[in-house]
Structure formats: C-alpha cells, structure tokens
Design an enzyme around this catalytic site. Structure first.
Site, mmCIF file in Angstrom:
data_model
loop_
_atom_site.group_PDB
_atom_site.id
_atom_site.type_symbol
_atom_site.label_atom_id
_atom_site.label_comp_id
_atom_site.label_asym_id
_atom_site.label_seq_id
_atom_site.Cartn_x
_atom_site.Cartn_y
_atom_site.Cartn_z
ATOM 1 N N ASN A 268 0.863 -1.186 0.000
ATOM 2 C CA ASN A 268 0.000 0.000 0.000
ATOM 3 C C ASN A 268 0.897 1.233 0.000
ATOM 4 O O ASN A 268 1.467 1.579 1.028
ATOM 5 C CB ASN A 268 -0.902 -0.047 1.248
ATOM 6 C CG ASN A 268 -1.673 1.247 1.450
ATOM 7 O OD1 ASN A 268 -1.781 2.070 0.534
ATOM 8 N ND2 ASN A 268 -2.214 1.421 2.645
ATOM 9 N N SER B 121 3.219 -1.849 10.363
ATOM 10 C CA SER B 121 4.662 -1.900 10.618
ATOM 11 C C SER B 121 5.297 -3.246 10.261
ATOM 12 O O SER B 121 6.239 -3.687 10.930
ATOM 13 C CB SER B 121 4.973 -1.518 12.076
ATOM 14 O OG SER B 121 4.574 -0.181 12.344
ATOM 15 N N LYS C 229 0.085 4.258 -0.326
ATOM 16 C CA LYS C 229 -0.571 5.459 0.224
ATOM 17 C C LYS C 229 -0.380 6.643 -0.729
ATOM 18 O O LYS C 229 -0.262 6.443 -1.934
ATOM 19 C CB LYS C 229 -0.056 5.744 1.635
ATOM 20 C CG LYS C 229 -0.104 4.500 2.530
ATOM 21 C CD LYS C 229 0.084 4.771 3.984
ATOM 22 C CE LYS C 229 -0.010 3.447 4.731
ATOM 23 N NZ LYS C 229 -0.062 3.624 6.181
ATOM 24 N N GLU D 78 -6.930 5.062 7.419
ATOM 25 C CA GLU D 78 -6.681 6.483 7.141
ATOM 26 C C GLU D 78 -7.896 7.108 6.463
ATOM 27 O O GLU D 78 -8.208 8.282 6.694
ATOM 28 C CB GLU D 78 -5.392 6.625 6.320
ATOM 29 C CG GLU D 78 -4.166 6.372 7.211
ATOM 30 C CD GLU D 78 -2.984 5.722 6.532
ATOM 31 O OE1 GLU D 78 -2.911 5.726 5.286
ATOM 32 O OE2 GLU D 78 -2.109 5.201 7.254
ATOM 33 N N HIS E 70 -9.695 1.524 4.504
ATOM 34 C CA HIS E 70 -8.417 1.711 5.195
ATOM 35 C C HIS E 70 -8.613 2.684 6.361
ATOM 36 O O HIS E 70 -9.381 3.634 6.271
ATOM 37 C CB HIS E 70 -7.347 2.238 4.236
ATOM 38 C CG HIS E 70 -5.975 2.197 4.847
ATOM 39 N ND1 HIS E 70 -5.525 3.179 5.692
ATOM 40 C CD2 HIS E 70 -4.997 1.260 4.795
ATOM 41 C CE1 HIS E 70 -4.312 2.847 6.117
ATOM 42 N NE2 HIS E 70 -3.974 1.689 5.583
ATOM 43 N N GLY F 289 2.289 2.451 10.745
ATOM 44 C CA GLY F 289 3.241 3.546 10.586
ATOM 45 C C GLY F 289 3.951 3.948 11.871
ATOM 46 O O GLY F 289 4.564 5.005 11.938
ATOM 47 N N GLU G 13 -5.693 -4.528 10.575
ATOM 48 C CA GLU G 13 -4.679 -3.496 10.771
ATOM 49 C C GLU G 13 -4.997 -2.678 12.028
ATOM 50 O O GLU G 13 -5.740 -1.692 11.957
ATOM 51 C CB GLU G 13 -4.638 -2.555 9.561
ATOM 52 C CG GLU G 13 -4.235 -3.229 8.279
ATOM 53 C CD GLU G 13 -3.644 -2.234 7.300
ATOM 54 O OE1 GLU G 13 -2.536 -2.484 6.813
ATOM 55 O OE2 GLU G 13 -4.276 -1.199 7.039
#
Ligand code: PGA
Length: 258
Positions: free
Chosen positions: A9, A213, A11, A96, A94, A172, A166
């Site tokens: 991904n 991560s 992003k 985000e 996702h 991250g 996730e």
C-alpha cells in the site's frame, strides 16, 4: 492452506515517474517468487503506467479506494468501471480513510458490493485504535466492523474477499502487533464473526492479512501464524529491496509450514 497475499500500500506517495522507477526496481525480484500472490497498490494517478510495467509479470495491481457509483456527478471520485480495466484489487475501508475522510462501515459495505459486481477483489481493512485496544474493546470493535462491512453479502461473495486486520496503533508506528496477538484477533474475532454470520467453511476460506509496521525482520513472525494469510505493507513497500525481501520470506515461511 491458502496462497499468501502480500500487498504493498503505497498510500499518497510516488508521482508517475517515481512509481515507474520503483516498479522497475522491484519487478525482477518480485516476479521470480513463486507461491505468493503479489499486489502493488500505487495512487490512482500511477495505475496506468504501472499496469503496463506489470503486464508481462505475475504481479497484480490494486487501487487504494473507490466510490460505489458507476458514473455521474461525483466530483473527485473514481468508480469501479474506471478501475476494472486497470487493476484486479481495491483496498477499502483503510483506517486512514476512516480517520481523515469519514469512511464508515456502511460506506465500505456499499463499496464492497460495487467492487464485487465489477469483479474487483476488495481488500477490506478493519482494526481497533489504541484507546479501544487498551480498554479491552478490540473484539467488539473489530467484530462490529466485520459485521457492518459484510452486511448483506452472500457466503460465496465473502469467500472471495481479502480482509486486512490493521490495528491503528501499529500502522506507521514501528510498533507492530505480535504474531500471536494478531493471530488471536484474526482467528477468534474476524474468522469467529464470519463463522457466526455464515459458516465455518466460509470463515476458513476467506484470506486474512495482517498489516501494521510489517518489515523484513518481523514478517516471518506473522506468516508463521496459522490464521494469517499475508500482509498489507505500507512504509516498507516503498523500498524495493525491503518489499522483495518481505515477499521472499513470506513464500519461504508458508512453504516450510505447508
Ligand atoms: P505500515 O502501513 O506498514 O506503514 O504500518 C500499513 C498500512 O497502513 O496498510
């Protein structure tokens, strides 16, 4: 025994030329790894250029989001009709998108249905945040997301999905979940909920990735877990050597445990 699926991904990173360079760098290494489904998810703007580079390879392509309508007055959105000629997968829900752009389970549910109607394979993201984790709400939150996202889908449709667990506190942050911890949430909560909603066979058939991560050093810990069928990789998928290594190790670990 599922074929593992490792997805990168990217992003909101990589303009077209940068994307092309990155793919050229990782393509030979990725292409030669057998027994693993490999998917790159660049931003929309790079999909067409990357598609051309991946055509002669075993590497597949995914988008990072999608709207559910086919076309019309939805300024700024991208439809399944626009994606289906470009890619095979699409990341939906996702964290985000949920955190910054108001994505909800209900919207993700509509997107999943639209993706499946156009033969795109959804990678559906679920996961609890740190406060929810610390308050012992992981099962309620993740179970609720699974129920909301899958509402109204048939067992057959669910079997074709990819789910990515996730946890937000692992994304991250360089602070991944443990293999055992992720395995428990995936086995008990994600497959458990699907088993309640459908049946055991469906719960076992759906492929579930871990994300947060993941890097070349820790990927073996995740891939050696029985409930984990792959990884959704953010930061480390932007480094060619790291991503190739993650895919290579994943193939080895699953081969050894089969
Ligand atoms: P990360 O991101 O690997 O950089 O933690 C994972 C993701 O958001 O899909």
């Amino acid at each position: 025994m599922h074929t593992p699926l490792i997805a990168g991904n990217w992003k909101m990173n990589k303009a077209i030329e940068e994307a092309v360079n990155l793919v050229r760098e990782m393509r030979p290494g990725l292409n030669e790894v057998p027994g693993v489904d490999k998917v790159l998810c660049p931003p929309f703007t790079a999909l067409a250029a990357v598609k051309e580079l991946l055509e002669p390879t075993t590497i597949k392509l995914g988008a990072q989001n999608m709207y559910w309508e086919e076309k019309g007055a939805y300024t700024g959105e991208i439809s399944p009709l626009m994606l289906k000629d470009l890619c095979q997968y699409v990341i939906l829900g996702h964290s985000e998108q949920r955190q910054y752009f108001g994505e909800t389970d209900d919207r993700v549910n509509k997107k999943i249905k639209a993706a499946l109607a156009h033969s795109l394979i959804p990678i559906v993201c679920v996961g609890e945040n740190l406060a929810q984790n610390e308050a012992g709400q992981t099962e309620a939150v993740v179970g609720g997301q699974v129920r909301g996202c899958l509402a109204g889908l048939s067992a057959e449709q669910v079997r074709g999905l990819i789910i990515a667990y996730e946890p937000l506190w692992a994304i991250g942050t360089g602070r991944p979940a443990t293999g055992v911890g992720a395995n428990a949430v995936i086995g008990q909560t994600i497959r458990g909920t699907i088993g309640d909603l459908y049946d055991k066979a469906t719960a076992q058939t759906v492929r579930v990735q871990y994300g947060g991560s993941v890097n070349p050093k820790n990927v073996a810990e995740f891939m050696s877990q029985v409930e984990i069928d792959g990884a959704l990789v953010g930061g480390a998928s932007l480094k060619a050597a790291d991503f190739v290594e993650i895919v290579r190790i994943s193939a080895q670990v699953k081969e050894a445990s089969s």
